[in-house]
Motif scaffolding. Sequence first.
Motif, short mmCIF file in Angstrom:
data_model
loop_
_atom_site.label_atom_id
_atom_site.label_comp_id
_atom_site.label_asym_id
_atom_site.label_seq_id
_atom_site.Cartn_x
_atom_site.Cartn_y
_atom_site.Cartn_z
N SER A 1 -0.46 17.34 -5.84
CA SER A 1 -0.80 16.94 -4.47
C SER A 1 -0.04 17.75 -3.44
O SER A 1 -0.37 17.73 -2.26
CB SER A 1 -0.51 15.46 -4.25
N ALA B 1 2.16 1.81 -3.42
CA ALA B 1 1.09 2.28 -4.31
C ALA B 1 0.84 3.76 -4.10
O ALA B 1 0.62 4.52 -5.06
CB ALA B 1 -0.19 1.47 -4.04
N ARG B 2 0.87 4.23 -2.87
CA ARG B 2 0.66 5.65 -2.60
C ARG B 2 1.81 6.47 -3.15
O ARG B 2 1.63 7.57 -3.69
CB ARG B 2 0.52 5.88 -1.09
N ALA B 3 3.02 5.92 -3.03
CA ALA B 3 4.19 6.65 -3.56
C ALA B 3 4.10 6.78 -5.07
O ALA B 3 4.40 7.85 -5.63
CB ALA B 3 5.47 5.92 -3.16
N ASP B 4 3.71 5.72 -5.75
CA ASP B 4 3.56 5.78 -7.21
C ASP B 4 2.50 6.79 -7.60
O ASP B 4 2.64 7.51 -8.60
CB ASP B 4 3.20 4.40 -7.75
N MET B 5 1.44 6.84 -6.81
CA MET B 5 0.37 7.80 -7.13
C MET B 5 0.87 9.23 -6.98
O MET B 5 0.59 10.09 -7.82
CB MET B 5 -0.81 7.56 -6.18
N LEU B 6 1.64 9.50 -5.92
CA LEU B 6 2.14 10.84 -5.71
C LEU B 6 3.17 11.24 -6.76
O LEU B 6 3.31 12.41 -7.12
CB LEU B 6 2.75 10.95 -4.31
N ARG B 7 3.91 10.24 -7.27
CA ARG B 7 4.94 10.52 -8.28
C ARG B 7 4.31 11.13 -9.53
O ARG B 7 4.89 11.98 -10.20
CB ARG B 7 5.68 9.25 -8.63
N GLN C 1 1.34 12.69 -9.54
CA GLN C 1 0.36 13.73 -9.19
C GLN C 1 1.08 14.85 -8.44
O GLN C 1 0.95 15.00 -7.23
CB GLN C 1 -0.77 13.15 -8.33
N GLU D 1 0.84 -1.20 0.00
CA GLU D 1 0.00 0.00 0.00
C GLU D 1 0.87 1.25 0.00
O GLU D 1 0.54 2.25 -0.66
CB GLU D 1 -0.92 -0.01 1.22
N ALA D 2 1.99 1.22 0.73
CA ALA D 2 2.88 2.38 0.76
C ALA D 2 3.48 2.66 -0.61
O ALA D 2 3.57 3.81 -1.05
CB ALA D 2 3.99 2.16 1.79
N LEU E 1 10.35 11.51 -0.12
CA LEU E 1 9.07 12.16 -0.37
C LEU E 1 9.07 13.47 0.41
O LEU E 1 8.99 13.50 1.63
CB LEU E 1 7.91 11.27 0.12
#
Length: 410
Positions: A377, A366-372, A374, A363-364, A387
């Motif tokens: 944010s 996945a969140r990092a990939d999403m922030l990369r 976006q 999950e961590a 980060l």
Amino acid sequence: MASLAQQFTGLRCPPLSSSRFSVKPKQTQKVGAFASPIVSAVAVSNAQTKDRLELKKMFEDAYERCRTAPMEGVAFTVEDFQNALEKYDFDSELGTKVKGTVFCTDGNGALVDITAKSSAYLPVQEASIHKIKHVEEVGIVPGLREEFMIIGENEADDSLILSLRSIQYELAWERCRQLQAEDVVVKGKVVGANKGGVVALVEGLRGFVPFSQISSKATAEELSDKELPLKFVEVDEEQSRLVFSNRKAMADSQAQLGIGSVVLGTVQSLKPYGAFIDIGGINGLLHVSQISHDRVSDIATVLQPGDTLKVMILSHDRERGRVSLSTKKLEPTPGDMIRNPTLVFEKAEEMAQTFRQRIAQAEAMARADMLRFQPESGLTLSSDGILGPLASDLPAEGLDLSDVPEAEEV
């Protein structure tokens, strides 16, 4: 003629006093005796006339006072009279609630004083929302003051028929609406059944629990007289509809068991596609594909109804009351569930902890990939895997994600 005269000449007449026509002294005394009653009667008549005159004058005076000053000298005022009427007068319409005091009980009910023209009666079947044989079972004894509802009238003696049961029903429906709004779990005793489900008693009301909303596969006979945890599905007083769900209640009771939790269960039944496991009152499905990493061709070779085992929760659908289970994720090495299930159960908590860590890492990442991808944010990810925050609630040096391992297949 002369000779006749001569004959009479020698005759002597007796005195009148000795004659039979004379008034004897005794008779004279009787006449005197009647004189006294006549005088007394006249005196009585005069006294009665005087009393009548005095009474007439008293009534005339009273009439005059009532006409000119009706309230003079009267302590009981018009307001007092109105208050008395309000105190003892009440509406005897059906459905009206009145206060009353029980003063007598018998095998059929209780007599109640409600300050009406006649006493009222409380039948035993109207004394409680629950089924009772005598009113004293629910505390109805002489001296009890309570609020009753008028539900009828006895034409034989014009007495009113009262009910406590009707009032208790109103309160029970109100309580059920409140419990539904609070979304709480309640206990219901199974008191009947039909082809579609069972009937449960909650707050004195009979509600329906469909078989589809019962977590276990127990029959109606097996559930009879047992208490089930329930949640409200429908509360409709107008239609007298009360529907419960045991599945939702059990799902709530297991709410603290999140994904990755290990629980103890009992095999209830086997199906070609898997086994149903009872985990504290709620049925979970252990799919055949989640028994072991190795292929299981026949579930009966691994599990039997009644077996106790440890399983891990894979998913929990609270709305539908469904839980997916796994023993596959608890195997130290693939195939242990088939070859050595005891080892699997011994290492269950340890393997579950490892599984939860892997989930958290995935999950961590996945969140990092999403922030990369976006940047809007407000966070940036450096080439070193740091980060960095643009928000004040994150540390200035950012979050180091360089040590997070790659996500593994679960």
